[in-house]
Design an enzyme around this catalytic site. Structure first.
Site, PDB file in Angstrom:
ATOM      1  N   GLY A  16       0.806  -1.216   0.000  1.00  0.00           N
ATOM      2  CA  GLY A  16       0.000   0.000   0.000  1.00  0.00           C
ATOM      3  C   GLY A  16       0.839   1.266   0.000  1.00  0.00           C
ATOM      4  O   GLY A  16       0.553   2.220  -0.731  1.00  0.00           O
ATOM      5  N   ASP A  36      -4.819   2.780   7.318  1.00  0.00           N
ATOM      6  CA  ASP A  36      -4.422   1.516   7.934  1.00  0.00           C
ATOM      7  C   ASP A  36      -5.067   1.451   9.319  1.00  0.00           C
ATOM      8  O   ASP A  36      -5.490   2.476   9.855  1.00  0.00           O
ATOM      9  CB  ASP A  36      -2.892   1.406   8.074  1.00  0.00           C
ATOM     10  N   ARG A  91       2.016 -13.493   2.247  1.00  0.00           N
ATOM     11  CA  ARG A  91       2.468 -14.884   2.460  1.00  0.00           C
ATOM     12  C   ARG A  91       3.751 -14.945   3.257  1.00  0.00           C
ATOM     13  O   ARG A  91       4.549 -14.031   3.249  1.00  0.00           O
ATOM     14  CB  ARG A  91       2.752 -15.543   1.108  1.00  0.00           C
ATOM     15  N   ARG A  97      -1.019 -18.690  -1.790  1.00  0.00           N
ATOM     16  CA  ARG A  97      -1.908 -17.527  -1.642  1.00  0.00           C
ATOM     17  C   ARG A  97      -3.229 -17.947  -1.006  1.00  0.00           C
ATOM     18  O   ARG A  97      -3.856 -17.186  -0.279  1.00  0.00           O
ATOM     19  CB  ARG A  97      -2.152 -16.886  -3.018  1.00  0.00           C
ATOM     20  N   ASN A 104      -7.910 -12.911   5.201  1.00  0.00           N
ATOM     21  CA  ASN A 104      -8.013 -11.756   4.315  1.00  0.00           C
ATOM     22  C   ASN A 104      -9.449 -11.486   3.882  1.00  0.00           C
ATOM     23  O   ASN A 104      -9.820 -10.344   3.609  1.00  0.00           O
ATOM     24  CB  ASN A 104      -7.074 -11.924   3.120  1.00  0.00           C
ATOM     25  N   THR A 128      -5.242  -7.622  -2.685  1.00  0.00           N
ATOM     26  CA  THR A 128      -5.079  -8.570  -1.578  1.00  0.00           C
ATOM     27  C   THR A 128      -5.221 -10.010  -2.093  1.00  0.00           C
ATOM     28  O   THR A 128      -6.106 -10.297  -2.896  1.00  0.00           O
ATOM     29  CB  THR A 128      -6.147  -8.285  -0.501  1.00  0.00           C
ATOM     30  N   ASN A 129      -4.386 -10.881  -1.590  1.00  0.00           N
ATOM     31  CA  ASN A 129      -4.425 -12.291  -1.999  1.00  0.00           C
ATOM     32  C   ASN A 129      -5.295 -13.144  -1.086  1.00  0.00           C
ATOM     33  O   ASN A 129      -5.455 -12.790   0.093  1.00  0.00           O
ATOM     34  CB  ASN A 129      -3.003 -12.857  -2.023  1.00  0.00           C
ATOM     35  N   ARG A 160       6.671  -9.755 -14.875  1.00  0.00           N
ATOM     36  CA  ARG A 160       7.711 -10.715 -14.460  1.00  0.00           C
ATOM     37  C   ARG A 160       8.184 -11.526 -15.659  1.00  0.00           C
ATOM     38  O   ARG A 160       9.389 -11.724 -15.853  1.00  0.00           O
ATOM     39  CB  ARG A 160       7.139 -11.653 -13.381  1.00  0.00           C
ATOM     40  N   HIS A 184      -4.217 -15.780 -10.767  1.00  0.00           N
ATOM     41  CA  HIS A 184      -2.956 -15.353 -10.150  1.00  0.00           C
ATOM     42  C   HIS A 184      -2.551 -16.470  -9.199  1.00  0.00           C
ATOM     43  O   HIS A 184      -2.691 -16.370  -8.006  1.00  0.00           O
ATOM     44  CB  HIS A 184      -3.192 -14.052  -9.381  1.00  0.00           C
TER      45      HIS A 184
HETATM   46  N1  APR Z   1      -7.876  -2.141   7.247  1.00  0.00           N
HETATM   47  C1  APR Z   1      -6.784  -1.472   6.852  1.00  0.00           C
HETATM   48  N2  APR Z   1      -5.549  -2.000   6.892  1.00  0.00           N
HETATM   49  C2  APR Z   1      -5.423  -3.234   7.381  1.00  0.00           C
HETATM   50  C3  APR Z   1      -6.527  -4.007   7.819  1.00  0.00           C
HETATM   51  C4  APR Z   1      -7.812  -3.387   7.757  1.00  0.00           C
HETATM   52  N3  APR Z   1      -8.901  -4.029   8.138  1.00  0.00           N
HETATM   53  N4  APR Z   1      -6.061  -5.214   8.232  1.00  0.00           N
HETATM   54  C5  APR Z   1      -4.736  -5.212   8.046  1.00  0.00           C
HETATM   55  N5  APR Z   1      -4.341  -4.026   7.540  1.00  0.00           N
HETATM   56  C6  APR Z   1      -2.998  -3.573   7.188  1.00  0.00           C
HETATM   57  C7  APR Z   1      -1.913  -4.014   8.175  1.00  0.00           C
HETATM   58  O1  APR Z   1      -1.933  -3.245   9.352  1.00  0.00           O
HETATM   59  C8  APR Z   1      -0.651  -3.790   7.338  1.00  0.00           C
HETATM   60  O2  APR Z   1      -0.119  -2.481   7.521  1.00  0.00           O
HETATM   61  O3  APR Z   1      -2.575  -4.147   5.964  1.00  0.00           O
HETATM   62  C9  APR Z   1      -1.150  -3.955   5.890  1.00  0.00           C
HETATM   63  C10 APR Z   1      -0.523  -5.142   5.185  1.00  0.00           C
HETATM   64  O4  APR Z   1       0.797  -4.828   4.971  1.00  0.00           O
HETATM   65  P1  APR Z   1       1.987  -5.889   4.850  1.00  0.00           P
HETATM   66  O5  APR Z   1       1.887  -6.861   5.980  1.00  0.00           O
HETATM   67  O6  APR Z   1       3.222  -5.095   4.640  1.00  0.00           O
HETATM   68  O7  APR Z   1       1.601  -6.708   3.517  1.00  0.00           O
HETATM   69  P2  APR Z   1       1.841  -6.241   1.993  1.00  0.00           P
HETATM   70  O8  APR Z   1       3.141  -6.734   1.522  1.00  0.00           O
HETATM   71  O9  APR Z   1       1.540  -4.797   1.882  1.00  0.00           O
HETATM   72  O10 APR Z   1       0.741  -7.106   1.242  1.00  0.00           O
HETATM   73  C11 APR Z   1      -0.644  -6.803   1.341  1.00  0.00           C
HETATM   74  O11 APR Z   1      -1.063  -7.667  -0.866  1.00  0.00           O
HETATM   75  O12 APR Z   1       0.245  -8.936  -2.340  1.00  0.00           O
HETATM   76  C12 APR Z   1      -0.761  -8.957  -1.383  1.00  0.00           C
HETATM   77  O13 APR Z   1      -0.467 -11.148  -0.416  1.00  0.00           O
HETATM   78  C13 APR Z   1      -0.338  -9.776  -0.181  1.00  0.00           C
HETATM   79  O14 APR Z   1      -2.521  -9.928   0.768  1.00  0.00           O
HETATM   80  C14 APR Z   1      -1.273  -9.249   0.861  1.00  0.00           C
HETATM   81  C15 APR Z   1      -1.449  -7.773   0.487  1.00  0.00           C
END
Ligand code: APR
Length: 318
Positions: A16, A36, A91, A97, A104, A128-129, A160, A184
């Site tokens: 994000g 967030d 993951r 996924r 999720n 999101t996955n 990729r 995906h």
């Molecule tokens: N509302 C807002 N944010 C949320 C919520 C929610 N209900 N639940 C979780 N989050 C936030 C977390 O606090 C965290 O900051 O989502 C963020 C996820 O960030 P990362 O753990 O860094 O994951 P990221 O690499 O960003 O991947 C997010 O994208 O590619 C897909 O598989 C991956 O499903 C995953 C998503």
């Protein structure tokens, strides 16, 4: 240059926050909202990004907003023309996924309901996955027209594949065109027959078994990054893809991009979210654009659709 509109990025994790940064650096939006549930995280990231504006030379303002369990804070996304949902667990090594689906789904459903309440006219881009299922769920939970809810996957998979081909042949990435369709995940369908290098067929430039190896590496492209990072999943290429999709919508550009879109008769497939190429504009998916496929590629796409259909049928219960 005229800047306009608001785009909201939900989830200020790696995916994000890099997406928000890319969108801001395009300098085409008035405002990028980043939210967030972790108190202060989106505000801190937004502050940091805004302080990069004098250096990078963009005027778009980034607004960070912590949101609460009851939807507190979501009023900040009001008026967004585009909402990108990135919230959710990534993951860990060894996970598929699909292992993320229940956690999720709860997150995506809650976000979708708040998007409906506060940004009812937005085009929703889901990342999101597991992607195909979360896109289907976001459409169900928002109740938005299917053309207004799409997912990011094909652009990333295609990028990729293109990168691997360019590295293998030691040519510029700009000279390579590749394509992947399908899901995906395991039933990703790379389309070698549509791949070219400087307009020449890839199949004439590389032995079939080497193309197959690059296809396999593309299919496992996300897992390869996860295995190296050990904590978290890829986000530079994914965020580049999601931001480009949002840009095509914001500019009503008509760009034809590989995305996860609702398929309604194209390729003889109906009633499922699937990776296809689609023309994007202000309303989301203007239309799915069919590509000529070989019989084998067509069969693989049909198989992918059936695999995804079975899983998507379950999302309404999540
Ligand atoms: N509302 C807002 N944010 C949320 C919520 C929610 N209900 N639940 C979780 N989050 C936030 C977390 O606090 C965290 O900051 O989502 C963020 C996820 O960030 P990362 O753990 O860094 O994951 P990221 O690499 O960003 O991947 C997010 O994208 O590619 C897909 O598989 C991956 O499903 C995953 C998503």
């Amino acid at each position: 240059m005229a800047r306009s509109g608001k785009v909201a990025v939900i989830g200020a994790g790696f995916y994000g926050s890099t997406t928000a940064q890319r969108l801001a650096e395009y300098d085409i939006f008035d405002t990028v909202v980043l939210t967030d549930i972790v108190e202060g995280k989106p505000e801190g990231l937004a502050l940091d990004m805004n302080q990069s504006r004098p250096v990078e030379g963009f005027e778009t303002r980034v607004v960070g907003q912590t949101t609460g369990e009851q939807g507190e804070g979501y009023e900040t996304i009001a008026g967004s023309g585009i909402v990108i949902i990135t919230a959710g667990l990534p993951r860990k090594p060894g996970m598929s996924r699909m292992d993320l689906i229940e956690t999720n789904a709860t997150i995506v459903r809650q976000i979708a309901e708040n998007v409906t309440r506060h940004a009812p006219d937005a085009v929703v881009i889901v990342v999101t996955n597991p992607l195909d299922e979360m896109t289907a769920l976001a459409q169900l939970a928002t109740g938005f027209p299917r053309t207004r809810v799409l997912g990011q996957a094909g652009m990333l998979d295609t990028a990729r594949f293109t990168n691997f081909v360019a590295e293998e042949l030691a040519v510029a990435v700009a000279s390579v065109r590749t394509l992947t369709l399908g899901s995906h995940g395991d039933t990703m369908v790379p389309v070698p027959s549509a791949c070219t290098v400087d307009g020449n067929a890839l199949t004439d430039l590389m032995p079939a078994d080497r193309i197959e190896e690059l296809v396999t590496r593309t299919r496992n492209g996300g897992a390869e990054v996860v295995a190296l990072l050990k904590t978290g999943s890829a986000y530079y290429a994914p965020s580049a893809a999601a931001a480009r999709m949002a840009r095509a919508v914001a500019e009503d550009s008509g760009a034809v991009l590989p995305v996860c879109a609702w398929v309604d008769g194209e390729y003889g497939i109906s009633g499922v979210y699937l990776g296809v190429t689609a023309e994007l504009g202000a309303s989301g998916v203007r239309k799915v654009v069919e590509t000529d496929l070989t019989a084998g590629e067509k069969a693989a796409l049909t198989e992918a659709a059936e695999a995804v259909r079975a899983k998507q049928a379950d999302v309404q219960n999540l």
